[in-house]
Write a protein that holds these residues in place. Structure first.
Motif, mmCIF file in Angstrom:
data_model
loop_
_atom_site.group_PDB
_atom_site.id
_atom_site.type_symbol
_atom_site.label_atom_id
_atom_site.label_comp_id
_atom_site.label_asym_id
_atom_site.label_seq_id
_atom_site.Cartn_x
_atom_site.Cartn_y
_atom_site.Cartn_z
ATOM 1 N N VAL A 219 16.390 -3.284 7.295
ATOM 2 C CA VAL A 219 15.821 -4.243 6.348
ATOM 3 C C VAL A 219 14.462 -4.725 6.832
ATOM 4 N N ARG A 220 14.374 -5.088 8.106
ATOM 5 C CA ARG A 220 13.109 -5.569 8.643
ATOM 6 C C ARG A 220 12.041 -4.472 8.607
ATOM 7 N N THR A 221 12.429 -3.241 8.910
ATOM 8 C CA THR A 221 11.460 -2.137 8.907
ATOM 9 C C THR A 221 10.973 -1.844 7.496
ATOM 10 N N ALA A 222 11.887 -1.850 6.528
ATOM 11 C CA ALA A 222 11.496 -1.617 5.139
ATOM 12 C C ALA A 222 10.560 -2.719 4.647
ATOM 13 N N ALA A 223 10.890 -3.970 4.967
ATOM 14 C CA ALA A 223 10.043 -5.091 4.548
ATOM 15 C C ALA A 223 8.664 -5.000 5.185
ATOM 16 N N MET A 224 8.624 -4.620 6.460
ATOM 17 C CA MET A 224 7.347 -4.520 7.166
ATOM 18 C C MET A 224 6.508 -3.362 6.613
ATOM 19 N N THR A 225 7.162 -2.248 6.324
ATOM 20 C CA THR A 225 6.437 -1.094 5.792
ATOM 21 C C THR A 225 5.783 -1.437 4.461
ATOM 22 N N TYR A 226 6.556 -2.063 3.565
ATOM 23 C CA TYR A 226 6.021 -2.429 2.257
ATOM 24 C C TYR A 226 4.905 -3.469 2.405
ATOM 25 N N SER A 227 5.107 -4.431 3.294
ATOM 26 C CA SER A 227 4.080 -5.446 3.533
ATOM 27 C C SER A 227 2.782 -4.812 4.003
ATOM 28 N N TYR A 228 2.880 -3.848 4.906
ATOM 29 C CA TYR A 228 1.669 -3.215 5.442
ATOM 30 C C TYR A 228 0.983 -2.343 4.395
ATOM 31 N N VAL A 229 1.747 -1.719 3.506
ATOM 32 C CA VAL A 229 1.132 -0.946 2.422
ATOM 33 C C VAL A 229 0.323 -1.874 1.519
ATOM 34 N N LEU A 230 0.919 -3.017 1.154
ATOM 35 C CA LEU A 230 0.204 -3.982 0.312
ATOM 36 C C LEU A 230 -1.047 -4.513 1.007
ATOM 37 N N ALA A 231 -0.897 -4.895 2.275
ATOM 38 C CA ALA A 231 -2.026 -5.463 3.017
ATOM 39 C C ALA A 231 -3.119 -4.430 3.234
#
Length: 503
Positions: A349-361
């Motif tokens: 969950v944390r990795t998926a959230a971080m991956t999506y966050s970094y794509v947006l950023a």
């Protein structure tokens, strides 16, 4: 002997590879301070081919405790270039921290317990998101070297673990001085545990603890050389308990307020379960946790010029606390397996959230960086940056983004850190002092309640004769200036580039 799946090397290697995924997509990993570091990397790589950089920046070599990623990028950039070398260095940083944490856990417990993976997402803790990459590398090195110290102590190879402490301290110090402090706290806590466990509070125990402490002192030689040319910086904000808890709650802070906050509170809850006896706590790591907690409560927000001093320790406190945990034997294999599955879900969950966050950023950053196509190579640029108002949970990813003009355009821009004595690069006197460093780039918009000066005021103060272009970041069309000295060259909804008309 059967090894449970959560203890196997191949499983934990897959977890490490999984946790690298967020770093693969972004061209520039969207950490708040990282572009500022990258600008420094470009200058340190040599400016003989970039006249503007040679005229506006100088390098002062000294044994500063703040060189970790700098040295890696300096070694890799002749082959890979600054951007790819930085990306690879950050990936190596995360792998180092994860491997080091797992080695510490294995050596303390004898095997990797079912709860161990709960600690792994703390590799992406708030200090990392802030871009404190040299400190975070030093923390990873501290964990890795400390894990090896525990291994050689278990094998009773006295000379090996002593040499590791002696020379490992030096390597960690050069990565970042505060990582050396973290290493010293772990070594000290381990020494207390080992000697008091066997001898109690005796003269022999006290003598041996002091002797082990002396092994940590080699960096003091370089600190004396470094600080002899430095004022030492501010020390302030002791015992601010409200903020102490805030940094714990923010340990996994990135973009998702509820998920990040609840994830950190979940880590705290796990540690409490260990402290009350619901889970087993390794006494060695529990002793180290107690030492780190005492230090965390004492250390101020700013310590000899190092800001966010206590914030940097908070996630390491949680990581050691979770590393100390293991299921009790009476729980049985089924409960242990359920805990291991829960830990795996937490990592995913944390990795998926971080991956999506970094794509947006990353997409957001690239929208700003389109401006660089309209800034001529070798320009002298004033950047004015309006951070988010008010500062949100995710912080601002643009405060040092203008330093990418140094990396991609060999341009001067007022976006480098002003840290006398703490880094090697300084702005030369050819640039007016009031527009030389990154602090001069921060502004606020008319309806924003922040401490920075108003955008219009800074526009009026620009020494136009010293620069070629003005670059606005975070300033929408309705807030942009209309002054005769500036001619709009390019803009989008987030960014605008102006040529100075007199040039």
């Amino acid at each position: 002997m059967h090894v449970p799946w959560w203890s196997r090397r191949d499983y934990n290697a897959l977890l490490i590879l999984l946790m690298v995924l967020p770093l693969l997509w972004p061209a520039v990993i969207p950490l708040e301070d990282l572009p500022g570091h990258m600008g420094r990397f470009r200058i340190q790589a040599g400016v003989s081919d970039a006249p503007t950089l040679a005229e506006t920046f100088s390098i002062h070599w000294m044994p500063v405790g703040n060189l970790g990623i700098d040295l890696i990028v300096l070694a890799l950039q002749p082959v890979l270039g600054i951007e790819l070398a930085t990306k690879l260095a950050i990936i190596l940083l995360i792998i180092t921290l994860l491997v080091g944490l797992l080695i510490v856990i294995k050596e303390a417990h004898g095997e990797i317990p079912a709860t161990a993976a709960f600690a792994l997402p703390l590799a992406y803790a708030y200090p990392f998101q802030f871009g404190f990459v040299n400190f975070w590398l030093a923390s990873g090195l501290a964990l890795l070297i400390f894990g090896l110290v525990l291994r050689y102590q278990r094998l009773e190879r006295s000379r090996a673990w002593r040499l590791l402490i002696l020379f490992g301290s030096l390597a960690i110090y050069f990565a970042h001085i505060f990582g050396w402090v973290f290493f010293a706290l772990m070594v000290g806590g381990n020494s207390l545990y080992r000697h008091f466990k066997h001898y109690g509070l005796t003269r022999t125990a006290i003598r041996d603890i002091i002797l082990e402490g002396l092994l940590l002192c080699l960096p003091l030689v370089f600190i004396a050389l470094w600080r002899s040319t430095d004022s030492g910086g501010e020390t302030s904000s002791y015992f601010d308990i409200f903020h102490k808890w805030g940094w714990i709650e923010s340990s996994l802070r990135d973009r998702w307020v509820q998920l990040d906050g609840q994830s950190a509170l979940g880590c705290v809850a796990l540690i409490i379960l260990g402290l009350v006896g619901a889970l087993r706590m390794n006494p060695r790591l529990l002793t180290i946790l107690a030492v780190l907690t005492a230090f965390y409560l004492f250390i101020p927000f700013a310590f000899h010029g190092l800001i966010y001093a206590d914030m940097r320790i908070a996630p390491l406190l949680l990581a050691i606390g979770i590393a100390a945990l293991a299921p009790r034997a009476i729980m049985g294999k089924r409960v242990a397996a359920m805990l291991a599955i829960a830990a795996l879900v937490f990592v995913c969950v944390r990795t998926a959230a971080m991956t999506y966050s970094y794509v947006l950023a990353s997409d957001d950053q690239e929208n700003y960086l389109l401006a660089l196509d309209h800034i001529p190579k070798g320009s002298r640029v004033v950047a004015l940056v309006a951070p988010d108002c008010p500062r949100g949970w995710s912080g601002s990813r643009i405060t040092s983004l203008a330093s990418m003009a140094i990396v991609r355009r060999d341009a001067f821009v007022n976006a480098q850190f002003e840290m006398p004595g703490a880094q090697l690069v300084a702005v030369s006197p050819s640039i007016p002092r009031e527009f030389a460093y990154g602090t001069s780039s921060l502004v606020r918009l008319p309806d924003c309640d922040r401490p920075e000066p108003k955008l219009a005021e800074r526009i009026d103060q620009i020494p136009y004769d010293a620069f070629d272009h003005v670059w606005l970041l975070g300033v929408g069309p309705n807030d942009r200036p209309s002054v005769p000295q500036l001619r709009l060259v390019w803009s989008n909804n987030q960014s605008a580039v102006y040529a100075i008309a007199s040039k």
